[in-house]
Motif scaffolding. Sequence first.
Motif, mmCIF file in Angstrom:
data_model
loop_
_atom_site.group_PDB
_atom_site.id
_atom_site.type_symbol
_atom_site.label_atom_id
_atom_site.label_comp_id
_atom_site.label_asym_id
_atom_site.label_seq_id
_atom_site.Cartn_x
_atom_site.Cartn_y
_atom_site.Cartn_z
ATOM 1 N N PHE A 120 9.083 -3.477 55.548
ATOM 2 C CA PHE A 120 7.491 -4.198 55.705
ATOM 3 C C PHE A 120 7.183 -4.348 56.576
ATOM 4 N N GLN A 121 8.040 -5.019 57.681
ATOM 5 C CA GLN A 121 7.880 -5.237 59.476
ATOM 6 C C GLN A 121 8.180 -4.192 60.383
ATOM 7 N N SER A 122 8.728 -2.708 60.040
ATOM 8 C CA SER A 122 9.076 -2.111 60.446
ATOM 9 C C SER A 122 9.130 -0.896 60.923
ATOM 10 N N ILE A 123 8.748 -0.236 59.376
ATOM 11 C CA ILE A 123 8.542 0.860 58.115
ATOM 12 C C ILE A 123 6.898 0.901 58.305
ATOM 13 N N PRO A 124 6.048 1.778 58.921
ATOM 14 C CA PRO A 124 5.037 1.632 59.164
ATOM 15 C C PRO A 124 3.763 2.652 57.666
#
Length: 290
Positions: free
Chosen positions: A177-181
Motif C-alpha cells: 500500500f505504501q510503496s507500490i502505486p
Amino acid sequence: MSENKKNEVPEGAPEGCTTNCSTCGANCPSRKDPADLIASPHEGSTIKNMIGVISGKGGVGKSAVTELLATRFAAMGNHVGILDADITGPSIPKAFGVTERATGDETTIFPVTTGKLGIDLMSINLLLENATDPVVWRGPVIAGTVKQFYTDVLWKDIDYLFVDMPPGTGDVALTVFQSIPLDGIVVVTTPQDLVSMIVEKAIKMAGLLNVPILGLIENMSYLRCPDCGRKIEVFGKSKLDEVAAQYDLPVLTHLPMEPGLSSAVDEGRIEYYSDPEVLTAIDEAVGQLR
C-alpha cells in the motif's frame, strides 16, 4: 524538556504517530514524505493498470479470484501479469501449471509466461529449488521481497498487473500500500459474519492509507443444486450488501461454489477453466474494473 512535552505528538504528524520524531529511526515512514516511499518499477517495465486483490483472512479463495480475473482480462486480448505477493503461501504457479524457474541477470528478474494466454507470473515458488520448500523469513524480509518483485522484475508492456496479496493487514499489505502505486484494490470475502467483520478491517486499513477500493467480490456465495438448480446458501445469508452500503462501495459480483474450479487449480489448468456460471459472474466484475 518535560517528559510529557518530549513525548507529545507534533502538529501535522501522520495519523498513527505516538511520539515525536526524535525517538524514531531514520527509516520510520512517519519521518518521510509519503511520495518518498513509492518505489520505482524496473526501468524496462511498462504497467498501465495495477490492481491488488486482498482479503481480511485466509481461506476465502482470494488467489482463485485473482487467477479468474487475470485469465478473463487476458482472454479479452490484454497482456496480463500476476505478482504473487503471498510469499509464505504461494499458489499462483501451480494453478497455471508452471514448474520452470524464473531467470535473471545482474539487474533484472524475468517473469515466467504461461502457455495458453501468455500471462507473466512472478512468485517466490519460481525462485525456490523445490516448490514445497518453506519460506521461513521474518516480516520485513518478506515485505522487501515483495517490493523487489515490483522493482527488479521486468514487467514489459503490461496492460493489467494483478497483485495477489497475502491475507490480513500485516507487513506485506502495508508495504504494498505504501510503496507500490496501485490503481486500487479488490476485496474478496465470503458470506460468514466473521469474515464480514474482518473485511471491514481491510477496508479501514485501505482508507487510512488512501488506497482506492474498486469493489467487493463475494466468493462461495452459494451452491447450485445439481438436481433442481436451486441456489443453496451454504454459509447463510450474505451480509455483503450491508457492508458495501456502509462504506459506499460497489459489489462487483457474487461467485458460486463450483467443484470444477478447485480441480482446475489443483491440476494447473486454470487457463482452460470454462464453467459458464462462474465465468459469467467473474465477467460482471471484469466489466466494472475495465
